[in-house]
Write a protein that holds these residues in place. Structure first.
Motif, PDB file in Angstrom:
ATOM      1  N   ILE A  13     -18.630  17.064  29.054  1.00 31.41           N
ATOM      2  CA  ILE A  13     -18.265  17.730  27.918  1.00 31.41           C
ATOM      3  C   ILE A  13     -19.321  18.853  27.580  1.00 31.41           C
ATOM      4  O   ILE A  13     -20.641  18.414  27.800  1.00 31.41           O
ATOM      5  N   GLY A  22     -17.725  18.928  20.031  1.00 27.62           N
ATOM      6  CA  GLY A  22     -18.130  18.649  21.285  1.00 27.62           C
ATOM      7  C   GLY A  22     -19.002  17.394  21.239  1.00 27.62           C
ATOM      8  O   GLY A  22     -18.616  16.373  22.025  1.00 27.62           O
ATOM      9  N   VAL A  94     -14.044  18.372  29.168  1.00 28.53           N
ATOM     10  CA  VAL A  94     -13.779  19.216  27.919  1.00 28.53           C
ATOM     11  C   VAL A  94     -14.578  20.283  27.761  1.00 28.53           C
ATOM     12  O   VAL A  94     -15.968  20.134  27.478  1.00 28.53           O
ATOM     13  N   CYS A  96     -16.092  22.773  25.356  1.00 25.52           N
ATOM     14  CA  CYS A  96     -16.157  23.064  23.985  1.00 25.52           C
ATOM     15  C   CYS A  96     -17.194  23.972  23.451  1.00 25.52           C
ATOM     16  O   CYS A  96     -17.064  24.471  22.283  1.00 25.52           O
ATOM     17  N   CYS A 125     -16.121  29.372  29.470  1.00 29.14           N
ATOM     18  CA  CYS A 125     -14.966  28.446  29.700  1.00 29.14           C
ATOM     19  C   CYS A 125     -14.248  28.289  31.132  1.00 29.14           C
ATOM     20  O   CYS A 125     -14.417  27.291  31.681  1.00 29.14           O
ATOM     21  N   ILE A 159     -11.167  24.008  24.715  1.00 25.22           N
ATOM     22  CA  ILE A 159     -11.260  24.241  23.080  1.00 25.22           C
ATOM     23  C   ILE A 159     -11.075  25.670  22.870  1.00 25.22           C
ATOM     24  O   ILE A 159     -11.957  26.673  23.295  1.00 25.22           O
ATOM     25  N   CYS A 201      -4.928  22.893  26.159  1.00 19.98           N
ATOM     26  CA  CYS A 201      -6.144  23.136  25.214  1.00 19.98           C
ATOM     27  C   CYS A 201      -5.691  22.684  23.699  1.00 19.98           C
ATOM     28  O   CYS A 201      -4.645  22.369  23.539  1.00 19.98           O
ATOM     29  N   VAL A 244      -8.145  15.466  21.668  1.00 16.88           N
ATOM     30  CA  VAL A 244      -8.919  15.703  22.801  1.00 16.88           C
ATOM     31  C   VAL A 244      -8.569  14.387  23.818  1.00 16.88           C
ATOM     32  O   VAL A 244      -8.190  14.604  24.926  1.00 16.88           O
TER      33      VAL A 244
END
Ligand SMILES: NC(=O)c1ccc[n+]([C@@H]2O[C@H](COP(=O)([O-])OP(=O)(O)OC[C@H]3O[C@@H](n4cnc5c(N)ncnc54)[C@H](O)[C@@H]3O)[C@@H](O)[C@H]2O)c1
Length: 269
Positions: A13, A22, A94, A96, A125, A159, A201, A244
């Protein structure tokens, strides 16, 4: 048969420091029994806060904790590679980390401010998901805990934001950085389907986190968006984290390239 989430793989994460989305995702993975979690954030102090919270509540969780910048390619590559060295693989990624930036029209926005937002939100990202996907395509699929579901080789959840779908006054750089994440997610979902990797997403509405509450100007800026949404409240980071985890789980085994809105109805109004 009672069916529950299980997360036998490794979670990673970004933007996991403090009390935002997050951090909620990292804690939710730990509470759902995921016992190998790598977390990162630009802010070492807030990252330490998340680490301590997980160590106290879920002492069985093995953690890798590294502070760094998602816009720095070298950091991203070394963090992902260390996570794989330590934990052996990567299953739930993930992405974030993000920033909001100032409230300005395009004609008032400097090139530097535009680049900063896009470097973190969009490019950061992409750098993370590229490194994560490069690992996922190399590894064997995890056997499914559920005989009705196919095994999965990895799941990426980026995200984005409701503001990647609808516009907002004075937010061109932020809105476009989040629309880019949605488009990237769809494209990656197409490309990695054949590898049994799902890429989706989440598009949060206004969520009560340090990003939206850290000063009165930001609270005022976001108040109209809270009032427009039919549910007329800010969401909780945990409400986004639930989404998520669902997308990472085999419960979502046929969900691919989706932009799942968690916004109290904002975009339907
Ligand atoms: N809170 C909301 O209303 C909302 C709505 C839609 C989307 N989002 C998105 O959700 C994500 C999480 O936001 P949040 O609300 O939890 O805010 P937050 O500020 O609590 O969390 C964002 C985290 O990202 C970290 N970060 C910032 N720049 C970084 C960088 N260059 N490298 C690594 N880490 C960095 C911050 O230190 C922070 O801990 C962001 O991508 C944000 O754009 C938030």
């Amino acid at each position: 048969m009672t069916r529950t989430y299980t997360f036998p793989g490794v979670a990673i994460i970004t933007g996991a420091g403090g009390t935002g989305i997050g951090a909620a995702v990292a804690k939710s993975f730990a509470s759902a029994g995921c016992d190998r979690i790598a977390i990162t954030d630009l802010n070492p102090t807030s990252l330490n806060q998340t680490e301590q919270a997980i160590r106290e509540s879920y002492p069985q969780t093995k953690l890798l904790v590294r502070a760094g910048n998602v816009a720095d390619e070298q950091f991203v590559e070394s963090f992902i590679s260390e996570a794989v060295t330590v934990f052996g693989r990567l299953d739930y990624a993930v992405n974030c980390a993000g920033i909001l930036g100032q409230s300005l029209r395009s004609t008032d926005t400097s090139t530097e401010a535009f680049d900063q937002i896009n470097n973190v939100n969009y490019r950061g990202c992409w750098l993370c998901s590229r490194a994560e996907l490069r690992q996922m395509i190399k590894q064997e699929s995890l056997p499914s805990h559920d005989p009705d579901r196919v095994p999965q080789r990895g799941a990426v959840v980026n995200i984005a934001s409701q503001l990647g779908i609808v516009g907002r006054p004075n937010g061109p750089a932020y809105c476009s950085s989040k629309a880019a994440i949605i488009a990237m997610t769809r494209s990656d979902a197409i490309d990695y389907s054949k590898d049994d990797i799902r890429v989706n997403c989440v598009c949060p509405g206004v969520i009560e986190t340090p990003m939206t509450t850290h000063n009165e100007e930001v609270r005022e800026r976001l108040r109209p968006a809270v009032d427009i949404a039919p549910m007329k409240r800010m969401g909780r980071p945990e409400e986004v984290a639930d989404t998520v985890l669902f997308l990472c789980s085999t419960f979502a085994s046929f969900i691919q390239g989706h932009a799942l809105v968690v916004d109290g109805g904002y975009i339907i109004n």
